[in-house]
Design an enzyme around this catalytic site. Structure first.
Site, PDB file in Angstrom:
ATOM      1  CG  HIS A   1      -2.869 -26.458 -11.417  1.00 29.00           C
ATOM      2  ND1 HIS A   1      -1.527 -26.675 -11.670  1.00 29.00           N
ATOM      3  CD2 HIS A   1      -3.402 -26.036 -12.594  1.00 29.00           C
ATOM      4  CE1 HIS A   1      -1.275 -26.408 -12.944  1.00 29.00           C
ATOM      5  NE2 HIS A   1      -2.395 -26.025 -13.517  1.00 29.00           N
TER       6      HIS A   1
ATOM      7  CG  ASN B   1      -0.587  -0.803 -14.656  1.00 31.48           C
ATOM      8  OD1 ASN B   1       0.108  -0.264 -15.516  1.00 31.48           O
ATOM      9  ND2 ASN B   1      -0.399  -2.059 -14.292  1.00 31.48           N
TER      10      ASN B   1
ATOM     11  CD  GLN C   1      -3.144 -11.165 -16.786  1.00 27.76           C
ATOM     12  OE1 GLN C   1      -2.289 -10.308 -16.652  1.00 27.76           O
ATOM     13  NE2 GLN C   1      -4.428 -10.872 -16.831  1.00 27.76           N
TER      14      GLN C   1
ATOM     15  CG  ASN D   1       1.839  -5.341 -13.112  1.00 27.65           C
ATOM     16  OD1 ASN D   1       1.721  -4.379 -13.862  1.00 27.65           O
ATOM     17  ND2 ASN D   1       0.786  -5.992 -12.621  1.00 27.65           N
ATOM     18  CD  GLU D   2      -1.909  -3.503 -11.414  1.00 25.44           C
ATOM     19  OE1 GLU D   2      -2.549  -4.282 -10.671  1.00 25.44           O
ATOM     20  OE2 GLU D   2      -2.392  -3.001 -12.441  1.00 25.44           O
TER      21      GLU D   2
ATOM     22  CE1 TYR E   1      -7.363  -2.077 -17.065  1.00 31.02           C
ATOM     23  CE2 TYR E   1      -5.932  -1.844 -15.157  1.00 31.02           C
ATOM     24  CZ  TYR E   1      -6.194  -2.401 -16.396  1.00 31.02           C
ATOM     25  OH  TYR E   1      -5.285  -3.267 -16.966  1.00 31.02           O
TER      26      TYR E   1
ATOM     27  NE  ARG F   1       3.817  -3.642 -18.187  1.00 28.87           N
ATOM     28  CZ  ARG F   1       2.902  -3.788 -17.239  1.00 28.87           C
ATOM     29  NH1 ARG F   1       1.656  -3.428 -17.461  1.00 28.87           N
ATOM     30  NH2 ARG F   1       3.233  -4.290 -16.059  1.00 28.87           N
TER      31      ARG F   1
ATOM     32  CD  GLU G   1      -1.867  -3.737 -16.472  1.00 31.90           C
ATOM     33  OE1 GLU G   1      -3.028  -3.823 -16.002  1.00 31.90           O
ATOM     34  OE2 GLU G   1      -0.936  -4.465 -16.114  1.00 31.90           O
TER      35      GLU G   1
ATOM     36  CG  ASP H   1      -2.800 -25.590 -16.783  1.00 35.60           C
ATOM     37  OD1 ASP H   1      -2.340 -24.803 -15.930  1.00 35.60           O
ATOM     38  OD2 ASP H   1      -3.252 -26.708 -16.515  1.00 35.60           O
TER      39      ASP H   1
ATOM     40  CG  HIS I   1       2.128  -8.925 -14.712  1.00 33.48           C
ATOM     41  ND1 HIS I   1       2.007  -7.834 -15.543  1.00 33.48           N
ATOM     42  CD2 HIS I   1       0.897  -9.123 -14.178  1.00 33.48           C
ATOM     43  CE1 HIS I   1       0.756  -7.396 -15.521  1.00 33.48           C
ATOM     44  NE2 HIS I   1       0.059  -8.161 -14.698  1.00 33.48           N
TER      45      HIS I   1
END
Length: 491
Positions: free
Chosen positions: A65, A333, A45, A192-193, A335, A103, A400, A78, A148
């Site tokens: 892509h 995590n 990311q 992760n997750e 939200y 992190r 998160e 990219d 991740h």
């Protein structure tokens, strides 16, 4: 805000009225003296440099892509925030704002270009050493995520998380990482997750690798992800822990679940079992294995649908024991939250359909730039209380939590989100005794937000993605965080 405890099936669920206002009590606005404040990012990311040196191709490189509309504006990672080249600037921002931990994740194909441990990239290894050294020089503690979501494409071509061989492949990768960095990094998160990896990548197909194997793929994937996590934990435990005395945690991502009908205590129990217990129960429960209520529902649905055996794989007894206890801390995590009621939704078959629930958002809840993210602070406390009550109050790090908009520098809605969610976290700590040790906001930087591309922004630092130099600009929320960390108090 009025809170009542209800005893249901041996579990304590916190039911919070949605219309009261939290009384401002100065005690509940203060953080413990040793509370760890951090910020989080992830390799694909923010790093960019997707083909620098000998880095191999990741699943997200391949997926982004295709440029066929599956990602907003056909964006890709990219260059992203170009943290590969600008990591010193990012660390300087962390230092400036007062964060004591960062992190980040390592890119599997950057370290192992072929996907396997037969070739270790000296350039890839050096990059993360440089980042870690820069953090430590500025008194910032690294928290490293091994994976991740960006596994090597060559492994995906061999089946990815649906191939049980990936348990060994991930173990080999983990050993390389631990060997390189365990002397400097004292806290690791292997994966992760897991549910995001498996539901979005192998069931719904909206994330890389984009497979739509609903009702089968997500269960096979989780089965292997959990084994891979445990393999990494056991490798550290056996080969590195005595010398380096670090910790390896397990990361769970889950919404909070609130009953549509306050008298309905079963629906949130089932929802938490399917969305949190699915991955946490095999690791942290006394008995191990998947939650019984989950196994029973999937077994019955599978039989009803004419399958020769349950679509939920079974752990052999040796694996149940191997998995149990493979976490020194729990990462959460979180939200948003959902209302739940009995009913049917989702593809047939699918894990959503197997739940026998309808989950939805109250139309009165405040929205963000992300359709899935509604502002429901009370659900945060519900979730923390559930995990602590169900799984022995293991130390928890929030790894998160954050709010999306479209990039405003005056991001008052983000500040409001943080303030209200942190209040609920502090109430969980002070009133409910939940053992929360630290909090990492998502995210330090605006970044590539998976299928949303650069349309949804979570950063407290703005990135101008139209400028090749990717300049950083502090948002209003960054200044707010600087004050919170300095005073160790909400305001």
């Amino acid at each position: 805000m009025i809170a009542t405890l209800s005893l249901v099936s041996g579990l304590l669920f916190l039911v919070i009225s949605a219309n009261g206002n939290l009384v401002e009590n100065d005690y509940y606005l203060r953080f413990p003296e040793n509370f760890l404040f951090g910020a989080a990012t992830a390799a694909y990311q923010v790093e960019g440099a997707w083909n620098v040196s000998d880095k191999g191709e990741s699943t997200w490189d391949r997926y982004s892509h295709y440029r066929d509309g599956r990602i907003y504006n056909n964006d890709n990672g990219d260059v992203a925030a170009d943290s590969y080249h600008k990591y010193k600037e990012d660390v300087a921002i962390l230092k400036q704002l007062g964060f004591k931990s960062y992190r980040f994740s390592v890119s599997w194909p950057r370290i192992l270009p072929t996907g396997f441990s037969n070739k270790v990239s000296s350039d890839g290894v050096r990059y993360y050493h440089n980042l870690i050294d820069e953090l430590l020089a500025n008194d910032i503690e690294p928290l490293m995520t091994l994976y991740h979501w960006d596994h090597p494409q060559v492994l995906e071509d061999a089946g990815g998380w649906l191939n049980e061989e990936i348990v060994d492949w991930f173990g080999d990768f983990a050993r390389v990482v631990f060997k390189e960095y365990a002397s400097k990094v004292k806290r690791f998160i292997p994966i992760n997750e897991p549910t995001s990896v498996c539901v979005n990548g192998y069931s719904i197909g909206r994330h890389a690798p984009g497979k739509k194997l609903h009702g089968i793929g997500e269960y096979l994937c989780i089965h292997n992800v959990l084994k891979a996590h445990a393999r990494a934990y056991r490798i550290y435990e056996k080969e590195f822990k005595q010398e380096h005395k670090g910790e390896v945690g397990f990361l769970v991502n889950t919404n909070g679940y609130l009953p549509e009908n306050p008298k309905d205590m079963l629906s949130p129990e089932v929802a938490f079992a399917f969305n949190a217990g699915w991955t946490v129960h095999p690791i942290l429960s006394k008995e191990g294995n998947y939650p019984e209520i989950m196994r029973d529902l999937i077994n019955a649905k599978s039989k009803q649908q004419g399958y020769a055996r349950s679509r939920l794989p079974e752990f052999e007894p040796k694996w149940i024991e191997y998995l149990r206890g493979t976490a020194d801390f729990l990462s959460l995590n979180h939200y948003s939250s959902s209302l739940v009621k009995p009913g049917t939704q989702g593809e047939v078959p699918s894990f959503q359909n197997d739940e026998g629930l309808i989950t939805y958002a109250n139309p009165n809840w405040k929205s963000s730039a992300s359709s899935w993210l509604k502002v429901v602070p009370e659900g945060f406390r519900v979730t923390l209380r559930y995990l602590a009550t169900k799984y022995g109050n293991i130390p928890i790090y929030i790894t998160e939590n954050g709010f999306s908009d479209h990039g405003a520098l005056d991001d008052s809605d983000r500040i409001s989100y943080y303030r209200e969610y942190l209040k609920q976290m502090l109430l969980a700590m002070y009133e409910d005794g939940v053992n929360v040790k630290g909090y990492y906001l998502w995210s330090l930087l605006d970044n590539f937000e998976w299928q949303a591309g650069y349309n949804e922004r979570f950063g407290i630092v703005r990135i101008d993605f139209n400028d090749p130099k990717r300049p950083r600009t502090l948002k209003k929320s960054a200044e707010w965080w600087r004050q919170v960390i300095a005073e160790k108090k909400l305001h």
